[in-house]
Design a protein around this motif. Structure first.
Motif, PDB file in Angstrom:
ATOM      1  N   GLY A  12      35.323  28.598  34.931  1.00  0.00           N
ATOM      2  CA  GLY A  12      34.872  28.769  36.304  1.00  0.00           C
ATOM      3  C   GLY A  12      35.484  30.001  36.954  1.00  0.00           C
ATOM      4  O   GLY A  12      35.943  30.933  36.283  1.00  0.00           O
ATOM      5  N   GLY A  13      35.502  29.976  38.262  1.00  0.00           N
ATOM      6  CA  GLY A  13      36.033  31.106  39.025  1.00  0.00           C
ATOM      7  C   GLY A  13      37.489  31.392  38.745  1.00  0.00           C
ATOM      8  O   GLY A  13      37.896  32.554  38.660  1.00  0.00           O
ATOM      9  N   TYR A  14      38.303  30.338  38.581  1.00  0.00           N
ATOM     10  CA  TYR A  14      39.718  30.572  38.265  1.00  0.00           C
ATOM     11  C   TYR A  14      39.878  31.276  36.915  1.00  0.00           C
ATOM     12  O   TYR A  14      40.736  32.131  36.748  1.00  0.00           O
ATOM     13  CB  TYR A  14      40.514  29.265  38.245  1.00  0.00           C
ATOM     14  CG  TYR A  14      40.988  28.800  39.593  1.00  0.00           C
ATOM     15  CD1 TYR A  14      41.759  29.614  40.412  1.00  0.00           C
ATOM     16  CD2 TYR A  14      40.680  27.519  40.046  1.00  0.00           C
ATOM     17  CE1 TYR A  14      42.211  29.179  41.645  1.00  0.00           C
ATOM     18  CE2 TYR A  14      41.127  27.072  41.292  1.00  0.00           C
ATOM     19  CZ  TYR A  14      41.882  27.905  42.086  1.00  0.00           C
ATOM     20  OH  TYR A  14      42.318  27.463  43.303  1.00  0.00           O
ATOM     21  N   GLY A  15      39.054  30.909  35.940  1.00  0.00           N
ATOM     22  CA  GLY A  15      39.119  31.564  34.641  1.00  0.00           C
ATOM     23  C   GLY A  15      38.802  33.047  34.748  1.00  0.00           C
ATOM     24  O   GLY A  15      39.459  33.882  34.129  1.00  0.00           O
ATOM     25  N   LEU A  16      37.791  33.370  35.555  1.00  0.00           N
ATOM     26  CA  LEU A  16      37.449  34.782  35.763  1.00  0.00           C
ATOM     27  C   LEU A  16      38.584  35.518  36.462  1.00  0.00           C
ATOM     28  O   LEU A  16      38.892  36.669  36.127  1.00  0.00           O
ATOM     29  CB  LEU A  16      36.153  34.895  36.558  1.00  0.00           C
ATOM     30  CG  LEU A  16      34.901  34.396  35.830  1.00  0.00           C
ATOM     31  CD1 LEU A  16      33.710  34.398  36.773  1.00  0.00           C
ATOM     32  CD2 LEU A  16      34.618  35.216  34.585  1.00  0.00           C
ATOM     33  N   GLU A  17      39.207  34.861  37.432  1.00  0.00           N
ATOM     34  CA  GLU A  17      40.327  35.491  38.140  1.00  0.00           C
ATOM     35  C   GLU A  17      41.530  35.703  37.215  1.00  0.00           C
ATOM     36  O   GLU A  17      42.226  36.719  37.313  1.00  0.00           O
ATOM     37  CB  GLU A  17      40.704  34.678  39.370  1.00  0.00           C
ATOM     38  CG  GLU A  17      39.632  34.769  40.443  1.00  0.00           C
ATOM     39  CD  GLU A  17      39.948  34.001  41.702  1.00  0.00           C
ATOM     40  OE1 GLU A  17      40.954  33.263  41.742  1.00  0.00           O
ATOM     41  OE2 GLU A  17      39.169  34.139  42.666  1.00  0.00           O
ATOM     42  N   LEU A  18      41.767  34.771  36.290  1.00  0.00           N
ATOM     43  CA  LEU A  18      42.833  34.970  35.310  1.00  0.00           C
ATOM     44  C   LEU A  18      42.521  36.182  34.433  1.00  0.00           C
ATOM     45  O   LEU A  18      43.416  36.956  34.096  1.00  0.00           O
ATOM     46  CB  LEU A  18      43.017  33.728  34.440  1.00  0.00           C
ATOM     47  CG  LEU A  18      43.745  32.559  35.080  1.00  0.00           C
ATOM     48  CD1 LEU A  18      43.655  31.322  34.189  1.00  0.00           C
ATOM     49  CD2 LEU A  18      45.199  32.902  35.362  1.00  0.00           C
ATOM     50  N   ALA A  19      41.251  36.353  34.088  1.00  0.00           N
ATOM     51  CA  ALA A  19      40.862  37.480  33.238  1.00  0.00           C
ATOM     52  C   ALA A  19      41.116  38.811  33.934  1.00  0.00           C
ATOM     53  O   ALA A  19      41.562  39.768  33.304  1.00  0.00           O
ATOM     54  CB  ALA A  19      39.386  37.363  32.859  1.00  0.00           C
ATOM     55  N   LEU A  20      40.871  38.864  35.232  1.00  0.00           N
ATOM     56  CA  LEU A  20      41.037  40.125  35.965  1.00  0.00           C
ATOM     57  C   LEU A  20      42.418  40.263  36.593  1.00  0.00           C
ATOM     58  O   LEU A  20      42.781  41.345  37.050  1.00  0.00           O
ATOM     59  CB  LEU A  20      39.963  40.263  37.041  1.00  0.00           C
ATOM     60  CG  LEU A  20      38.689  40.975  36.572  1.00  0.00           C
ATOM     61  CD1 LEU A  20      38.001  40.242  35.461  1.00  0.00           C
ATOM     62  CD2 LEU A  20      37.756  41.197  37.729  1.00  0.00           C
ATOM     63  N   GLY A  21      43.172  39.162  36.646  1.00  0.00           N
ATOM     64  CA  GLY A  21      44.520  39.220  37.202  1.00  0.00           C
ATOM     65  C   GLY A  21      44.565  39.319  38.712  1.00  0.00           C
ATOM     66  O   GLY A  21      45.562  39.776  39.269  1.00  0.00           O
ATOM     67  N   ARG A  22      43.506  38.871  39.369  1.00  0.00           N
ATOM     68  CA  ARG A  22      43.472  38.884  40.840  1.00  0.00           C
ATOM     69  C   ARG A  22      42.438  37.879  41.342  1.00  0.00           C
ATOM     70  O   ARG A  22      41.560  37.455  40.599  1.00  0.00           O
ATOM     71  CB  ARG A  22      43.156  40.272  41.372  1.00  0.00           C
ATOM     72  CG  ARG A  22      41.778  40.784  40.998  1.00  0.00           C
ATOM     73  CD  ARG A  22      41.551  42.212  41.516  1.00  0.00           C
ATOM     74  NE  ARG A  22      40.251  42.720  41.144  1.00  0.00           N
ATOM     75  CZ  ARG A  22      39.148  42.581  41.865  1.00  0.00           C
ATOM     76  NH1 ARG A  22      39.174  41.938  43.012  1.00  0.00           N
ATOM     77  NH2 ARG A  22      38.004  43.099  41.443  1.00  0.00           N
TER      78      ARG A  22
END
Length: 185
Positions: A12-22
């Motif tokens: 989900g969105g948290y996974g994408l944020e972990l990928a980008l680091g923000r």
């Protein structure tokens, strides 16, 4: 989930944020992807939590620990008994022989070992192109925001994988043109 040996990934969105680091938006819960072969161990891994399954076409029902996960169930909602809110949504996908198969279409596949990466803190997260593949179905405002933020960061291989996966499930999806550099989504 820290002590659970089976593969799992924040999605989900948290996974994408972990990928980008923000971070770039708020979230209602935490999503994670687990694989069906190990789903029967979730009650033990989440001891003390309530686990509920979404029985298609959308009926939410308590999932007792002694009941095998039905083959048609792909979502498990979890909360602590003291919480009125759902805290964790587990999406269940198919796997066998070291290969992941999307629940959306069996031709969309990848090696289980290549499904995710680890954040700087060591958290496993689903590769962004796979998460965007799942977000493509809904086209909700948050999915469009996530695509706009994440797609420009994908390397050529990730863009090509997502384009091929969308060609199988959503051949006319507007994200495909954006992935190939032919304009905005």
């Amino acid at each position: 989930m820290t002590g659970w040996a089976a593969p799992w990934w924040i999605a989900g969105g948290y996974g994408l944020e972990l990928a980008l680091g923000r971070s770039w938006r708020t979230h209602g819960d935490i999503d994670a992807l687990v694989l069906r072969p190990s789903a029967g161990e979730l009650h033990e891994a989440l001891a003390g939590w309530e686990l509920w399954v979404v029985d298609p076409p959308g009926e939410l029902r308590f999932w007792p620990a002694d009941e095998p996960l039905p083959d048609h169930v792909h979502d498990i909602w979890c909360r602590r008994p003291s919480s009125p809110a759902w805290e964790l949504q587990l999406m269940v996908d198919e796997a066998g022989g070291g290969e992941w198969r999307s629940r959306r279409h069996g031709r969309v596949r990848a090696p289980v070992a290549a499904l995710g990466r680890r954040s700087a803190d060591g958290l496993p997260y689903l590769r962004p192109e796979i998460q965007l593949f799942y977000k493509a179905k809904g086209r909700r405002p948050k999915d469009e925001i996530d695509f706009a933020v994440v797609a420009p960061t994908l390397d050529d291989a990730a863009r090509a994988w997502l384009d091929r996966a969308l060609a199988v499930t959503h051949p006319d999806h507007p994200w495909r043109a954006a992935l190939r550099g032919a304009g905005p989504a």
